[in-house]
Design a protein around this motif. Structure first.
Motif, PDB file in Angstrom:
ATOM      1  N   THR A  31      39.527 -34.429  25.141  1.00  0.00           N
ATOM      2  CA  THR A  31      38.128 -35.390  25.792  1.00  0.00           C
ATOM      3  C   THR A  31      37.016 -33.895  25.863  1.00  0.00           C
ATOM      4  O   THR A  31      38.012 -33.219  25.888  1.00  0.00           O
ATOM      5  CB  THR A  31      37.969 -35.935  26.581  1.00  0.00           C
ATOM      6  OG1 THR A  31      39.251 -35.684  27.576  1.00  0.00           O
ATOM      7  CG2 THR A  31      38.866 -36.668  25.997  1.00  0.00           C
ATOM      8  N   TYR A  32      36.393 -34.140  26.234  1.00  0.00           N
ATOM      9  CA  TYR A  32      35.418 -32.654  26.193  1.00  0.00           C
ATOM     10  C   TYR A  32      34.193 -32.918  27.583  1.00  0.00           C
ATOM     11  O   TYR A  32      34.338 -33.920  27.919  1.00  0.00           O
ATOM     12  CB  TYR A  32      33.679 -32.990  25.218  1.00  0.00           C
ATOM     13  CG  TYR A  32      32.481 -31.879  25.504  1.00  0.00           C
ATOM     14  CD1 TYR A  32      32.951 -30.071  24.901  1.00  0.00           C
ATOM     15  CD2 TYR A  32      31.359 -31.993  26.565  1.00  0.00           C
ATOM     16  CE1 TYR A  32      31.751 -29.307  25.253  1.00  0.00           C
ATOM     17  CE2 TYR A  32      31.012 -31.063  26.638  1.00  0.00           C
ATOM     18  CZ  TYR A  32      30.776 -29.556  25.757  1.00  0.00           C
ATOM     19  OH  TYR A  32      30.085 -28.594  26.657  1.00  0.00           O
ATOM     20  N   MET A  33      34.635 -31.416  28.055  1.00  0.00           N
ATOM     21  CA  MET A  33      33.847 -31.491  29.559  1.00  0.00           C
ATOM     22  C   MET A  33      32.841 -30.275  29.743  1.00  0.00           C
ATOM     23  O   MET A  33      33.319 -29.265  29.179  1.00  0.00           O
ATOM     24  CB  MET A  33      35.150 -31.354  30.820  1.00  0.00           C
ATOM     25  CG  MET A  33      35.150 -31.443  32.174  1.00  0.00           C
ATOM     26  SD  MET A  33      36.067 -31.126  33.420  1.00  0.00           S
ATOM     27  CE  MET A  33      37.618 -31.872  32.536  1.00  0.00           C
ATOM     28  N   CYS A  34      31.704 -30.925  30.159  1.00  0.00           N
ATOM     29  CA  CYS A  34      30.582 -29.447  30.379  1.00  0.00           C
ATOM     30  C   CYS A  34      31.672 -28.097  30.781  1.00  0.00           C
ATOM     31  O   CYS A  34      32.431 -28.665  32.343  1.00  0.00           O
ATOM     32  CB  CYS A  34      29.715 -30.735  30.584  1.00  0.00           C
ATOM     33  SG  CYS A  34      29.575 -30.758  32.208  1.00  0.00           S
ATOM     34  N   ILE A  41      35.444 -28.706  39.017  1.00  0.00           N
ATOM     35  CA  ILE A  41      36.493 -28.827  39.466  1.00  0.00           C
ATOM     36  C   ILE A  41      37.371 -28.054  39.572  1.00  0.00           C
ATOM     37  O   ILE A  41      38.522 -27.631  39.979  1.00  0.00           O
ATOM     38  CB  ILE A  41      37.339 -29.582  37.805  1.00  0.00           C
ATOM     39  CG1 ILE A  41      36.563 -31.000  37.792  1.00  0.00           C
ATOM     40  CG2 ILE A  41      39.099 -29.737  37.197  1.00  0.00           C
ATOM     41  CD1 ILE A  41      37.144 -32.239  37.288  1.00  0.00           C
ATOM     42  N   LYS A  42      37.491 -27.042  39.383  1.00  0.00           N
ATOM     43  CA  LYS A  42      37.965 -26.030  39.152  1.00  0.00           C
ATOM     44  C   LYS A  42      37.593 -25.032  41.059  1.00  0.00           C
ATOM     45  O   LYS A  42      38.929 -24.666  41.085  1.00  0.00           O
ATOM     46  CB  LYS A  42      37.923 -23.967  37.498  1.00  0.00           C
ATOM     47  CG  LYS A  42      38.241 -23.236  38.702  1.00  0.00           C
ATOM     48  CD  LYS A  42      37.680 -22.167  37.597  1.00  0.00           C
ATOM     49  CE  LYS A  42      38.522 -20.836  37.824  1.00  0.00           C
ATOM     50  NZ  LYS A  42      37.921 -19.549  36.985  1.00  0.00           N
ATOM     51  N   GLU A  43      36.607 -25.145  40.711  1.00  0.00           N
ATOM     52  CA  GLU A  43      36.362 -24.560  41.905  1.00  0.00           C
ATOM     53  C   GLU A  43      36.810 -25.532  43.316  1.00  0.00           C
ATOM     54  O   GLU A  43      37.717 -25.514  44.098  1.00  0.00           O
ATOM     55  CB  GLU A  43      34.636 -24.484  42.663  1.00  0.00           C
ATOM     56  CG  GLU A  43      34.854 -23.506  41.899  1.00  0.00           C
ATOM     57  CD  GLU A  43      32.759 -23.138  42.328  1.00  0.00           C
ATOM     58  OE1 GLU A  43      32.513 -24.686  42.553  1.00  0.00           O
ATOM     59  OE2 GLU A  43      32.134 -23.077  41.761  1.00  0.00           O
ATOM     60  N   ASP A  47      40.250 -24.712  46.148  1.00  0.00           N
ATOM     61  CA  ASP A  47      40.060 -24.416  47.679  1.00  0.00           C
ATOM     62  C   ASP A  47      40.957 -25.783  47.844  1.00  0.00           C
ATOM     63  O   ASP A  47      42.272 -25.194  48.796  1.00  0.00           O
ATOM     64  CB  ASP A  47      39.120 -25.499  47.825  1.00  0.00           C
ATOM     65  CG  ASP A  47      37.267 -24.636  47.558  1.00  0.00           C
ATOM     66  OD1 ASP A  47      38.018 -23.661  47.605  1.00  0.00           O
ATOM     67  OD2 ASP A  47      36.318 -25.287  47.431  1.00  0.00           O
ATOM     68  N   ARG A  48      41.879 -26.625  47.371  1.00  0.00           N
ATOM     69  CA  ARG A  48      43.131 -27.373  47.529  1.00  0.00           C
ATOM     70  C   ARG A  48      44.432 -26.967  47.951  1.00  0.00           C
ATOM     71  O   ARG A  48      45.353 -26.321  48.721  1.00  0.00           O
ATOM     72  CB  ARG A  48      43.563 -28.630  46.642  1.00  0.00           C
ATOM     73  CG  ARG A  48      42.033 -29.548  46.959  1.00  0.00           C
ATOM     74  CD  ARG A  48      42.479 -31.426  46.273  1.00  0.00           C
ATOM     75  NE  ARG A  48      43.778 -31.530  44.970  1.00  0.00           N
ATOM     76  CZ  ARG A  48      43.106 -31.433  44.050  1.00  0.00           C
ATOM     77  NH1 ARG A  48      41.615 -31.130  43.899  1.00  0.00           N
ATOM     78  NH2 ARG A  48      43.778 -30.811  42.971  1.00  0.00           N
ATOM     79  N   LYS A  49      44.168 -25.949  46.940  1.00  0.00           N
ATOM     80  CA  LYS A  49      45.779 -24.536  46.900  1.00  0.00           C
ATOM     81  C   LYS A  49      45.758 -23.753  48.296  1.00  0.00           C
ATOM     82  O   LYS A  49      46.633 -23.838  48.369  1.00  0.00           O
ATOM     83  CB  LYS A  49      45.519 -23.528  45.125  1.00  0.00           C
ATOM     84  CG  LYS A  49      46.040 -24.468  44.231  1.00  0.00           C
ATOM     85  CD  LYS A  49      46.011 -24.021  42.884  1.00  0.00           C
ATOM     86  CE  LYS A  49      46.290 -24.618  41.782  1.00  0.00           C
ATOM     87  NZ  LYS A  49      46.078 -23.143  40.425  1.00  0.00           N
ATOM     88  N   THR A  50      44.708 -23.416  48.627  1.00  0.00           N
ATOM     89  CA  THR A  50      44.826 -22.356  49.902  1.00  0.00           C
ATOM     90  C   THR A  50      44.581 -23.215  50.903  1.00  0.00           C
ATOM     91  O   THR A  50      45.219 -22.839  51.957  1.00  0.00           O
ATOM     92  CB  THR A  50      42.937 -22.089  49.800  1.00  0.00           C
ATOM     93  OG1 THR A  50      41.722 -22.569  49.497  1.00  0.00           O
ATOM     94  CG2 THR A  50      42.995 -20.704  48.337  1.00  0.00           C
TER      95      THR A  50
END
Length: 66
Positions: A31-34, A41-43, A47-50
């Motif tokens: 699927t495509y994500m803009c 989502i990356k940011e 944040d959740r990882k840290t």
């Protein structure tokens, strides 16, 4: 090639010969994500990882034996 983001329903145009367009044409499961949704989502994942609230689930076939 016209594509639609799965999250925000924004329609964008890709070059027909780009690698992403070829991947989307040949493998309909992808699927495509803009770019704005992808970066958001990356940011948030970073944040959740840290913060320590990120859990990586293991593949059931690779579970350790007791």
């Amino acid at each position: 090639m016209r594509v639609k983001c799965v999250l925000c329903d924004k329609i964008e145009k890709l070059e027909d010969q780009s690698p992403l367009a070829k991947k989307l044409r040949n493998r309909p499961i992808h699927t495509y994500m803009c770019e704005s949704c992808h970066s958001r989502i990356k940011e948030r994942t970073e944040d959740r990882k840290t913060s320590g609230n990120f859990v990586t689930y293991r593949d059931s076939s690779k579970e350790e034996t007791w």
